[in-house]
Design a protein around this motif. Structure first.
Motif, PDB file in Angstrom:
ATOM      1  N   LEU A  42       0.842  -1.193   0.000  1.00 25.88           N
ATOM      2  CA  LEU A  42       0.000   0.000   0.000  1.00 25.88           C
ATOM      3  C   LEU A  42       0.878   1.244   0.000  1.00 25.88           C
ATOM      4  O   LEU A  42       2.004   1.230   0.490  1.00 25.88           O
ATOM      5  CB  LEU A  42      -0.897   0.034   1.235  1.00 25.88           C
ATOM      6  N   GLY A  43       0.321   2.306  -0.521  1.00 29.54           N
ATOM      7  CA  GLY A  43       1.014   3.592  -0.551  1.00 29.54           C
ATOM      8  C   GLY A  43       0.406   4.472  -1.622  1.00 29.54           C
ATOM      9  O   GLY A  43      -0.508   4.058  -2.345  1.00 29.54           O
ATOM     10  N   GLY A  44       0.937   5.660  -1.730  1.00 33.89           N
ATOM     11  CA  GLY A  44       0.437   6.628  -2.696  1.00 33.89           C
ATOM     12  C   GLY A  44       1.172   6.560  -4.022  1.00 33.89           C
ATOM     13  O   GLY A  44       2.107   5.776  -4.206  1.00 33.89           O
ATOM     14  N   ILE A  45       0.771   7.433  -4.923  1.00 28.58           N
ATOM     15  CA  ILE A  45       1.341   7.416  -6.279  1.00 28.58           C
ATOM     16  C   ILE A  45       2.835   7.769  -6.288  1.00 28.58           C
ATOM     17  O   ILE A  45       3.528   7.447  -7.240  1.00 28.58           O
ATOM     18  CB  ILE A  45       0.561   8.343  -7.238  1.00 28.58           C
ATOM     19  N   ASP A  46       3.317   8.369  -5.218  1.00 30.38           N
ATOM     20  CA  ASP A  46       4.735   8.734  -5.153  1.00 30.38           C
ATOM     21  C   ASP A  46       5.660   7.524  -5.015  1.00 30.38           C
ATOM     22  O   ASP A  46       6.873   7.644  -5.208  1.00 30.38           O
ATOM     23  CB  ASP A  46       4.981   9.725  -4.008  1.00 30.38           C
ATOM     24  N   VAL A  47       5.120   6.356  -4.686  1.00 27.48           N
ATOM     25  CA  VAL A  47       5.950   5.154  -4.547  1.00 27.48           C
ATOM     26  C   VAL A  47       5.540   4.050  -5.523  1.00 27.48           C
ATOM     27  O   VAL A  47       5.854   2.873  -5.304  1.00 27.48           O
ATOM     28  CB  VAL A  47       5.969   4.635  -3.084  1.00 27.48           C
ATOM     29  N   ILE A  48       4.884   4.425  -6.608  1.00 27.63           N
ATOM     30  CA  ILE A  48       4.473   3.428  -7.605  1.00 27.63           C
ATOM     31  C   ILE A  48       5.673   2.682  -8.176  1.00 27.63           C
ATOM     32  O   ILE A  48       5.637   1.459  -8.327  1.00 27.63           O
ATOM     33  CB  ILE A  48       3.620   4.068  -8.718  1.00 27.63           C
ATOM     34  N   ASP A  49       6.743   3.392  -8.503  1.00 28.90           N
ATOM     35  CA  ASP A  49       7.920   2.727  -9.070  1.00 28.90           C
ATOM     36  C   ASP A  49       8.523   1.715  -8.096  1.00 28.90           C
ATOM     37  O   ASP A  49       8.921   0.621  -8.495  1.00 28.90           O
ATOM     38  CB  ASP A  49       8.982   3.746  -9.482  1.00 28.90           C
ATOM     39  N   ASP A  50       8.575   2.071  -6.821  1.00 30.76           N
ATOM     40  CA  ASP A  50       9.073   1.137  -5.810  1.00 30.76           C
ATOM     41  C   ASP A  50       8.176  -0.098  -5.743  1.00 30.76           C
ATOM     42  O   ASP A  50       8.665  -1.227  -5.663  1.00 30.76           O
ATOM     43  CB  ASP A  50       9.107   1.794  -4.430  1.00 30.76           C
ATOM     44  N   ALA A  51       6.868   0.122  -5.789  1.00 32.05           N
ATOM     45  CA  ALA A  51       5.920  -0.990  -5.708  1.00 32.05           C
ATOM     46  C   ALA A  51       6.045  -1.926  -6.902  1.00 32.05           C
ATOM     47  O   ALA A  51       5.970  -3.150  -6.751  1.00 32.05           O
ATOM     48  CB  ALA A  51       4.494  -0.453  -5.592  1.00 32.05           C
ATOM     49  N   VAL A  52       6.249  -1.367  -8.088  1.00 26.98           N
ATOM     50  CA  VAL A  52       6.421  -2.200  -9.287  1.00 26.98           C
ATOM     51  C   VAL A  52       7.669  -3.069  -9.148  1.00 26.98           C
ATOM     52  O   VAL A  52       7.642  -4.270  -9.451  1.00 26.98           O
ATOM     53  CB  VAL A  52       6.473  -1.323 -10.564  1.00 26.98           C
ATOM     54  N   TYR A  53       8.754  -2.478  -8.661  1.00 28.00           N
ATOM     55  CA  TYR A  53       9.984  -3.246  -8.436  1.00 28.00           C
ATOM     56  C   TYR A  53       9.714  -4.389  -7.447  1.00 28.00           C
ATOM     57  O   TYR A  53      10.105  -5.541  -7.693  1.00 28.00           O
ATOM     58  CB  TYR A  53      11.095  -2.331  -7.896  1.00 28.00           C
ATOM     59  N   ILE A  54       9.065  -4.087  -6.340  1.00 32.03           N
ATOM     60  CA  ILE A  54       8.804  -5.105  -5.317  1.00 32.03           C
ATOM     61  C   ILE A  54       7.871  -6.183  -5.851  1.00 32.03           C
ATOM     62  O   ILE A  54       8.084  -7.380  -5.625  1.00 32.03           O
ATOM     63  CB  ILE A  54       8.258  -4.461  -4.029  1.00 32.03           C
ATOM     64  N   GLU A  55       6.859  -5.770  -6.593  1.00 32.47           N
ATOM     65  CA  GLU A  55       5.930  -6.738  -7.188  1.00 32.47           C
ATOM     66  C   GLU A  55       6.672  -7.693  -8.118  1.00 32.47           C
ATOM     67  O   GLU A  55       6.384  -8.889  -8.157  1.00 32.47           O
ATOM     68  CB  GLU A  55       4.845  -5.985  -7.953  1.00 32.47           C
ATOM     69  N   MET A  56       7.642  -7.179  -8.866  1.00 33.44           N
ATOM     70  CA  MET A  56       8.388  -8.006  -9.823  1.00 33.44           C
ATOM     71  C   MET A  56       9.390  -8.930  -9.150  1.00 33.44           C
ATOM     72  O   MET A  56       9.783  -9.934  -9.736  1.00 33.44           O
ATOM     73  CB  MET A  56       9.082  -7.109 -10.846  1.00 33.44           C
ATOM     74  N   THR A  57       9.812  -8.617  -7.929  1.00 35.35           N
ATOM     75  CA  THR A  57      10.842  -9.413  -7.249  1.00 35.35           C
ATOM     76  C   THR A  57      10.287 -10.254  -6.093  1.00 35.35           C
ATOM     77  O   THR A  57      11.058 -10.916  -5.397  1.00 35.35           O
ATOM     78  CB  THR A  57      11.971  -8.491  -6.730  1.00 35.35           C
ATOM     79  N   THR A  58       8.973 -10.187  -5.900  1.00 36.50           N
ATOM     80  CA  THR A  58       8.314 -10.963  -4.849  1.00 36.50           C
ATOM     81  C   THR A  58       6.979 -11.463  -5.406  1.00 36.50           C
ATOM     82  O   THR A  58       6.668 -11.242  -6.570  1.00 36.50           O
ATOM     83  CB  THR A  58       8.024 -10.100  -3.594  1.00 36.50           C
ATOM     84  N   LYS A  59       6.192 -12.059  -4.543  1.00 38.97           N
ATOM     85  CA  LYS A  59       4.821 -12.430  -4.917  1.00 38.97           C
ATOM     86  C   LYS A  59       3.826 -11.534  -4.196  1.00 38.97           C
ATOM     87  O   LYS A  59       2.716 -11.949  -3.892  1.00 38.97           O
ATOM     88  CB  LYS A  59       4.567 -13.901  -4.597  1.00 38.97           C
ATOM     89  N   ALA A  60       4.238 -10.298  -3.934  1.00 37.61           N
ATOM     90  CA  ALA A  60       3.357  -9.359  -3.239  1.00 37.61           C
ATOM     91  C   ALA A  60       2.254  -8.875  -4.172  1.00 37.61           C
ATOM     92  O   ALA A  60       2.420  -8.819  -5.383  1.00 37.61           O
ATOM     93  CB  ALA A  60       4.163  -8.167  -2.723  1.00 37.61           C
ATOM     94  N   ILE A  61       1.137  -8.511  -3.561  1.00 41.06           N
ATOM     95  CA  ILE A  61      -0.003  -7.945  -4.284  1.00 41.06           C
ATOM     96  C   ILE A  61       0.145  -6.429  -4.251  1.00 41.06           C
ATOM     97  O   ILE A  61       0.128  -5.818  -3.180  1.00 41.06           O
ATOM     98  CB  ILE A  61      -1.332  -8.381  -3.629  1.00 41.06           C
TER      99      ILE A  61
END
Length: 176
Positions: A42-61
């Motif tokens: 979870l988070g705001g649009i300011d951390v979308i790039d971080d979330a995409v990286y984490i999504e690609m390197t884990t099985k996080a939703i």
């Protein structure tokens, strides 16, 4: 509650954000210990790039930037544990009575009445732990002075795991 850990990526300023690589490694390690759990970002649009990286390197939703504040609060309230930076979502987790693991930039040896001190403004009213660097980097003895990732980078994934596992197991044993 669902077998879910929420990972709060954002914070008001970059200096309060633990690096995305650390969150990725943390999620992968926690998944080893809790293979049946969901990990929701979870988070705001300011951390979308971080979330995409984490999504690609884990099985996080990855729900970053996709939920209203109200919907985010609902996801947090239905979760077993909130893990994240010193942020608004962390305080929402406390208000929702969800136990909190705060990853803080404020050195444990720092001034306890500083605005970033978890002893002053940490989550209230719920079980929580605050994970902090033991000491600040150069020039940051009382508080982290940087405007970007600095003292928070001293917090290792291993140190977070060593604190989360017994904390969460104690929560689980108290709820049985």
């Amino acid at each position: 509650r669902y077998q879910r850990f929420v990972i709060g990526l954002g914070a008001a300023s970059p200096d309060r954000r633990w690096p995305k690589e650390c969150y990725s490694n943390l999620i992968n390690e926690l998944r080893y210990h809790y293979p049946m759990y969901e990990f929701v970002l979870l988070g705001g649009i300011d951390v979308i790039d971080d979330a995409v990286y984490i999504e690609m390197t884990t099985k996080a939703i990855n729900m970053v930037g996709n939920l209203s504040l109200h919907a985010s609060a609902k996801v947090i309230a239905e979760s077993e544990l909130y893990i994240g930076n010193d942020s608004g979502l962390m305080h929402i987790a406390a208000a929702a009575k969800t136990p909190v693991v705060e990853i803080s930039k404020h050195p444990a040896s720092g001034y306890i009445w500083h605005a970033n001190s978890p002893k002053r403004f940490g989550p209230w009213g719920v079980p929580f732990i605050s994970i902090q660097p033991t000491y600040g980097l150069d020039g940051c003895s009382d508080c982290c002075q940087a405007n970007d990732v600095h003292c928070i980078s001293l917090i290792s994934v291993d140190s977070v795991i060593r604190k989360i596992l017994p904390f969460y197991e104690l929560l689980r044993s108290n709820n049985q």
